[in-house]
Design an enzyme around this catalytic site. Structure first.
Site, PDB file in Angstrom:
ATOM      1  N   TYR A   1      -5.973   1.651 -10.123  1.00 53.49           N
ATOM      2  CA  TYR A   1      -7.133   0.770 -10.293  1.00 53.49           C
ATOM      3  C   TYR A   1      -7.787   0.998 -11.655  1.00 53.49           C
ATOM      4  CZ  TYR A   1     -12.034  -0.562 -10.101  1.00 53.49           C
ATOM      5  OH  TYR A   1     -13.268  -1.067 -10.416  1.00 53.49           O
TER       6      TYR A   1
ATOM      7  N   TYR B   1      -1.283  -0.345  -5.570  1.00 50.23           N
ATOM      8  CA  TYR B   1      -2.082   0.522  -6.432  1.00 50.23           C
ATOM      9  C   TYR B   1      -3.071   1.341  -5.605  1.00 50.23           C
ATOM     10  CZ  TYR B   1      -6.010  -2.830  -6.090  1.00 50.23           C
ATOM     11  OH  TYR B   1      -7.025  -3.642  -5.648  1.00 50.23           O
ATOM     12  N   CYS B   2      -3.432   2.504  -6.158  1.00 53.05           N
ATOM     13  CA  CYS B   2      -4.511   3.331  -5.602  1.00 53.05           C
ATOM     14  C   CYS B   2      -5.498   3.597  -6.735  1.00 53.05           C
ATOM     15  CB  CYS B   2      -3.967   4.612  -4.966  1.00 53.05           C
ATOM     16  SG  CYS B   2      -3.072   5.711  -6.093  1.00 53.05           S
ATOM     17  N   TRP B   3      -6.194   4.717  -6.705  1.00 53.39           N
ATOM     18  CA  TRP B   3      -7.222   4.957  -7.717  1.00 53.39           C
ATOM     19  C   TRP B   3      -6.628   5.233  -9.092  1.00 53.39           C
ATOM     20  CZ3 TRP B   3     -12.133   3.955  -8.221  1.00 53.39           C
ATOM     21  CH2 TRP B   3     -12.863   4.600  -9.226  1.00 53.39           C
TER      22      TRP B   3
END
Length: 355
Positions: free
Chosen positions: A123, A94-96
């Site tokens: 996120y 996952y990223c932002w």
């Protein structure tokens, strides 16, 4: 044929070989999924550089530079972290927002042949889940509060309860703060407190392990521990909880505090700096008196006067304002193992200690 990337909005519903947070280190430190590791595809400086170019030069140039940096960083991760992974490796990434950063890493890993899952929404999806859970989960438990004046060993007693398999929610431990003016310094160093978001992540992780059919023991706290605020849902339930008050002779409390805060005795300069914050409450005359006790090494006199002049009056006002009348008042002579064992025998069901 390479497997396709799988997307999920409920990453907590499955198990993965590894959870990988590809955001920058500062984003990771602020908050992350418990158990995740940080393999950034852009570090903080690179992320700032690409963002500046995107806004001040042009998006196309920023994407070219960003792609080069991401490719270089993924190469480093492939040659180091992923080098020993077998063909059954199945990571969650996952990223932002679940966009380009996680997509870039996922694309490369699927081309190798691994089954990769990406959090749809990144996120932010996880954070929305935490907020929703924190709003409602605390209501499912029955809380029992442990109260007592400063130096009564409440945290110490809760730890002993935990050793007997009672359900204990140690908020000071989660917030990494002892909850008082003196609690921000540990061993002469600044105590690092988690961000508000990560505190809520840790709190949720703890609550999810509890059995709603058993009481949760908790120390009486204000709604703020250091810089951390308790979620409103938890604070409301704490205020409605029944509580047990521990009463201890003041000499025993003084001795306990001197043991717990010995690092401040060995760093009197730090202690003076912290006490100076009380000048607006206690006045310069009282502060000067405390400084004299410190300079003379009169530690027992100092601690007892701090309790009499500052901590005890504040604690009594707080208890009277926020919580109901004590369900039980228990007197113990000291915080020896025998005294605490007798105390816990009267508080905890026999089956708890036999688990």
């Amino acid at each position: 044929m390479s497997p396709l990337v799988t997307y999920t909005r409920q990453p907590w519903a499955e198990n993965y070989s590894e959870i990988i947070d590809v955001r920058s280190p500062s984003e990771f430190i602020e908050d992350h999924i418990p158990g995740a590791i940080n393999l950034p595809v852009l570090n903080d400086a690179e992320r700032a550089e690409v963002g500046t170019i995107y806004k001040q030069v042009c998006p196309f140039t920023a994407r070219k530079i960003g792609a080069a940096l991401v490719s270089r960083n993924i190469y480093q991760h492939l040659s180091q972290h992923f080098a020993a992974k077998d063909k059954d490796y199945r990571p969650l990434i996952y990223c932002w927002r679940g966009g380009q950063r996680s997509g870039s890493m996922a694309l490369v890993l699927t081309q190798i042949g691994w089954r990769v899952t990406v959090i749809d929404g990144g996120y932010k999806t996880y954070r929305a889940y935490v907020r929703q859970q924190i709003e409602h989960l605390p209501e499912k438990f029955t809380y029992r509060m442990l109260c007592g004046l400063t130096g009564s060993g409440k945290t110490y007693i809760l730890d002993k309860m935990s050793q007997r398999n009672a359900q204990v929610l140690d908020l000071e431990s989660l917030a990494n703060h002892r909850g008082s003016l003196l609690g921000g310094e540990l061993q002469g160093k600044l105590a690092y407190q988690p961000s508000q978001k990560y505190f809520e992540t840790l709190l949720l992780q703890k609550l999810q392990k509890f059995d709603p059919n058993q009481p949760v023991w908790i120390e009486s706290e204000s709604n703020k521990i250091g810089k951390i605020y308790l979620p409103l849902s938890l604070w409301k339930n704490m205020r409605q909880a029944s509580y047990v008050e521990i009463q201890l002779p003041i000499t025993a409390r003084v001795n306990f505090l001197l043991q717990e805060y010995n690092h401040l005795v060995t760093h009197p300069d730090i202690l003076k700096q912290k006490l100076e914050k009380l000048k607006y409450r206690c006045g310069w005359e009282k502060l000067s008196q405390w400084y004299q006790f410190i300079d003379a090494g009169a530690w027992e006199t100092l601690v007892q006067d701090l309790l009499d002049s500052y901590y005890d009056p504040i604690y009594k006002r707080s208890i009277n304002s926020y919580f109901n009348k004590a369900e039980r008042v228990l007197h113990i002579a000291d915080l020896s193992d025998s005294s605490i064992d007798a105390l816990l025998d009267s508080l905890l069901p026999k089956y708890v200690s036999l688990k």
